[in-house]
Design a protein around this motif. Structure first.
Motif, short mmCIF file in Angstrom:
data_model
loop_
_atom_site.label_atom_id
_atom_site.label_comp_id
_atom_site.label_asym_id
_atom_site.label_seq_id
_atom_site.Cartn_x
_atom_site.Cartn_y
_atom_site.Cartn_z
N LEU A 1 0.72 -1.20 -0.06
CA LEU A 1 0.05 -0.02 0.05
C LEU A 1 0.91 1.17 0.12
N ILE A 2 1.85 1.00 0.84
CA ILE A 2 2.89 2.58 0.99
C ILE A 2 3.40 2.56 -0.52
N LEU A 3 3.99 1.37 -1.29
CA LEU A 3 4.46 1.53 -2.44
C LEU A 3 3.66 2.33 -3.43
N PHE A 4 2.32 1.89 -3.57
CA PHE A 4 1.22 2.13 -4.26
C PHE A 4 1.06 3.64 -4.31
N ILE A 5 0.95 4.10 -2.94
CA ILE A 5 0.52 5.47 -2.46
C ILE A 5 1.76 6.39 -2.84
N ASP A 6 2.84 5.74 -3.13
CA ASP A 6 4.09 6.57 -3.25
C ASP A 6 4.30 6.88 -4.80
N ARG A 7 3.70 5.93 -5.66
CA ARG A 7 3.60 6.28 -7.21
C ARG A 7 2.60 7.42 -7.49
N PHE A 8 1.76 7.45 -6.56
CA PHE A 8 0.97 9.14 -7.05
C PHE A 8 1.35 10.00 -6.08
N ARG A 9 2.04 10.00 -5.05
CA ARG A 9 2.41 10.94 -4.39
C ARG A 9 4.07 10.81 -4.00
N GLY B 1 7.59 11.00 -2.85
CA GLY B 1 8.30 11.37 -1.45
C GLY B 1 7.36 11.03 -0.38
N PHE B 2 6.16 10.26 -0.51
CA PHE B 2 5.66 9.88 0.58
C PHE B 2 6.40 9.04 1.36
N LYS B 3 7.10 7.88 0.82
CA LYS B 3 7.78 7.03 1.66
C LYS B 3 9.06 7.58 2.15
N ASN B 4 9.51 8.95 1.85
CA ASN B 4 10.56 9.35 2.62
C ASN B 4 10.34 9.98 3.93
N LYS B 5 9.22 9.96 4.34
CA LYS B 5 8.92 10.59 5.64
C LYS B 5 9.38 9.39 6.65
#
Length: 107
Positions: free
Chosen positions: A13-21, A23-27
């Motif tokens: 889910l985190i990888l999926f969200i990071d595709r659209f946003r 930098g999301f996984k850099n928090k």
């Protein structure tokens, strides 16, 4: 090997969200979650990949079997007797071979 399906789902889910946003996984707190879930996700991906590989191998073997059944025509070679008593009674030498192993010049 067993894995926590929830952790694998969260990682995906985190990888999926990071595709659209991007930098999301850099928090920092997302990084901690990813570190915690990585082993379960890796096991999940390994099992999925191995299952797909097994299916591909089964399809390939089935295709080989179909191809071999369609194209395999054994070569039967019977030679004339050479005049000896045994060959006069039994006939000349006989051979059965696969097309890919025989010498084409023999025929």
């Amino acid at each position: 090997m067993e894995y926590n399906k929830f952790n694998a789902l969260i990682y995906e889910l985190i990888l999926f969200i990071d595709r659209f946003r991007p930098g999301f996984k850099n928090k920092p707190w997302i990084q901690k979650i990813l570190q915690n879930c990585r082993d379960d996700w890796a096991e999940f991906r390994t099992q999925v990949t191995m299952a797909q590989l097994d299916e591909d191998i089964a399809e390939l073997h089935a295709a080989w079997d179909r191809e071999e059944a369609e194209h395999f025509e054994p070569l039967f070679i019977e030679e004339e007797p050479d005049g000896s008593e045994a060959q006069r009674l039994l006939g000349g030498p006989m051979r059965l071979s696969a097309p890919w192993t025989s010498d084409k010049n023999e025929l």
